[in-house]
Design an enzyme around this catalytic site. Structure first.
Site, mmCIF file in Angstrom:
data_model
loop_
_atom_site.group_PDB
_atom_site.id
_atom_site.type_symbol
_atom_site.label_atom_id
_atom_site.label_comp_id
_atom_site.label_asym_id
_atom_site.label_seq_id
_atom_site.Cartn_x
_atom_site.Cartn_y
_atom_site.Cartn_z
ATOM 1 N N ASP A 201 27.254 3.817 -16.502
ATOM 2 C CA ASP A 201 26.013 4.286 -17.117
ATOM 3 C C ASP A 201 26.185 4.507 -18.622
ATOM 4 O O ASP A 201 26.725 5.533 -19.046
ATOM 5 C CB ASP A 201 25.601 5.607 -16.426
ATOM 6 N N ASP B 82 20.574 1.334 -21.854
ATOM 7 C CA ASP B 82 20.973 2.234 -20.784
ATOM 8 C C ASP B 82 21.161 1.503 -19.458
ATOM 9 O O ASP B 82 20.193 1.262 -18.725
ATOM 10 C CB ASP B 82 19.909 3.338 -20.629
HETATM 11 O O1 D9Y Z 1 17.763 9.273 -15.018
HETATM 12 C C1 D9Y Z 1 18.028 8.143 -15.417
HETATM 13 N N1 D9Y Z 1 17.256 7.528 -16.300
HETATM 14 C C2 D9Y Z 1 15.982 8.063 -16.632
HETATM 15 C C3 D9Y Z 1 14.938 7.366 -15.726
HETATM 16 C C4 D9Y Z 1 13.534 7.846 -16.064
HETATM 17 C C5 D9Y Z 1 13.258 7.673 -17.547
HETATM 18 C C6 D9Y Z 1 14.279 8.372 -18.406
HETATM 19 C C7 D9Y Z 1 15.699 7.876 -18.106
HETATM 20 N N2 D9Y Z 1 19.127 7.439 -15.029
HETATM 21 C C8 D9Y Z 1 19.836 7.907 -13.865
HETATM 22 C C9 D9Y Z 1 19.387 7.127 -12.655
HETATM 23 O O2 D9Y Z 1 18.001 7.297 -12.441
HETATM 24 C C10 D9Y Z 1 20.198 7.614 -11.478
HETATM 25 N N3 D9Y Z 1 19.778 6.994 -10.186
HETATM 26 C C11 D9Y Z 1 20.454 7.601 -9.037
HETATM 27 C C12 D9Y Z 1 19.815 7.105 -7.760
HETATM 28 C C13 D9Y Z 1 19.871 5.580 -7.713
HETATM 29 C C14 D9Y Z 1 19.311 4.942 -8.959
HETATM 30 C C15 D9Y Z 1 19.953 5.504 -10.227
HETATM 31 C C16 D9Y Z 1 21.669 7.389 -11.834
HETATM 32 O O3 D9Y Z 1 22.262 8.651 -12.149
HETATM 33 C C17 D9Y Z 1 22.111 8.893 -13.537
HETATM 34 C C18 D9Y Z 1 21.357 7.710 -14.043
HETATM 35 O O4 D9Y Z 1 21.744 6.744 -13.090
#
Ligand code: D9Y
Length: 331
Positions: A36, A220
């Protein structure tokens, strides 16, 4: 020593996230982690994670590793933009990715994880590849795997070659010329507060005119979709029959049968085109005629995010030299 490791989509239907095999400890314990670039904590499901919060994930057990050392008095706690999060304590241990080994990597063991992690059995933790300033370990912040590995690599770089519904690769220490076409365009990176932040030079919808603009955003790999300014996504979805920005579904949705245009974004004098198929992200639910867009508004976020939907259209070089830069190439 350079390295190369697979970036494997966790779901065969749509690219929610990609995981990469790593080994931790002695004897080596293999876990699949989400690399990440939008965060800087390396944390894993562990023997310290309550069983009620573990649902099929592999775990790291420091007590079974002869090279594990507790980092006494250190804790961590992280909250991600999607509301997911985790917290726990910290060990150092041997950590290997694709042949690159760091012998005393801070491995953050989870003592709590939020439900969205518990529900994703394919993700056994995260490897933060943002700048180490974002690391949440208290009282002393820890270095990322990349920062620790940098000095042992031929070149202080890693590259992302993510693919649509297919396995891609992360390379460490070298740039594989066979993975891209044409030239790599390098852009300056703003390292404050710690994301790979760069400025795109504009956009075009389908075969339409290119709109010069300065779009400041972060690259990202840990975010599935791409989030851009309202005026950009409005002009994109305005070209799609039946597309609406739905409060109910939390973003732009459209009839799965609608034809989508591609989306092109500027990188300096060059550009990258995201094929329409990448923007037709997923059906709302299995079999639904309603589809969710891979291009969404960033207006509620306060930051533009070039997530996997954009990254998988390019070969991306994360150059950790001083000063850092980010390179983009077609492939
Ligand atoms: O929160 C974000 N990005 C945000 C998304 C909304 C708009 C602002 C940025 N990234 C996370 C992602 O969602 C997570 N997730 C877990 C479950 C499966 C999918 C991945 C995983 O954990 C940390 C990172 O990756």
């Amino acid at each position: 020593e350079n390295g190369s490791a697979a970036a494997i989509p966790i779901d065969p239907r749509f690219d929610i996230a990609y995981v990469t095999p790593v080994t931790i400890g002695t004897p080596p314990q293999t876990l699949y982690l989400d690399f990440d670039t939008g965060s800087s904590d390396l944390w894993v499901f562990s023997s310290h994670t309550p069983e009620s919060q573990v649902r099929g994930q592999r775990i790291y057990s420091p007590e079974k590793s002869s090279t594990a050392k507790l980092l006494a008095g250190h804790t961590w706690s992280i909250l991600y933009g999607d509301g997911s999060g985790s917290l726990g304590n910290v060990y150092t241990d041997n950590f290997t990715v694709g042949g690159v080994t760091v012998t005393s990597q801070a491995v953050q063991t989870a003592q709590q994880v939020s439900y969205s992690f518990t529900s994703q059995s394919e993700i056994h933790g995260l490897v933060g590849l943002g700048f180490s300033t974002l690391n949440t370990v208290f009282p002393n912040g820890q270095l990322t795997f990349f920062d620790n590995a940098k000095s042992t690599l031929d070149s202080p770089v890693f590259t992302a070659d993510l693919k649509w519904k297919k396995e891609g690769t992360y390379d460490f220490g070298f740039i594989d010329e066979t993975k891209y076409t044409g030239e790599i365009t390098y852009l300056p990176v703003q390292t404050d507060p710690g994301y790979w932040t760069f400025t795109s030079s504009g956009y075009a919808v389908g075969d339409g005119a290119f709109h010069p603009a300065s779009i400041v955003g972060i690259a990202d790999t840990g975010t599935s979709l791409t989030y851009l300014p309202a005026e950009v996504v409005t002009s994109y979805w305005g070209q799609v029959d039946g597309a609406v920005d739905s409060d109910y579904y939390g973003g732009y949705v459209f009839p799965c049968s609608s034809k989508l245009p591609s989306f092109t974004f500027g990188v300096g004098p060059a550009n990258i085109t995201i094929p329409a198929s990448y923007i037709n992200y997923a059906q709302i639910t299995e079999g639904s005629p309603v589809c969710f867009g891979g291009l969404q508004s960033s207006s509620w976020l306060g930051v533009n995010i070039w997530g996997d939907v954009a990254l998988k259209a390019a070969f991306v070089v994360f150059n950790g030299a001083n000063p850092p830069t980010i390179g983009w190439a077609k492939k």
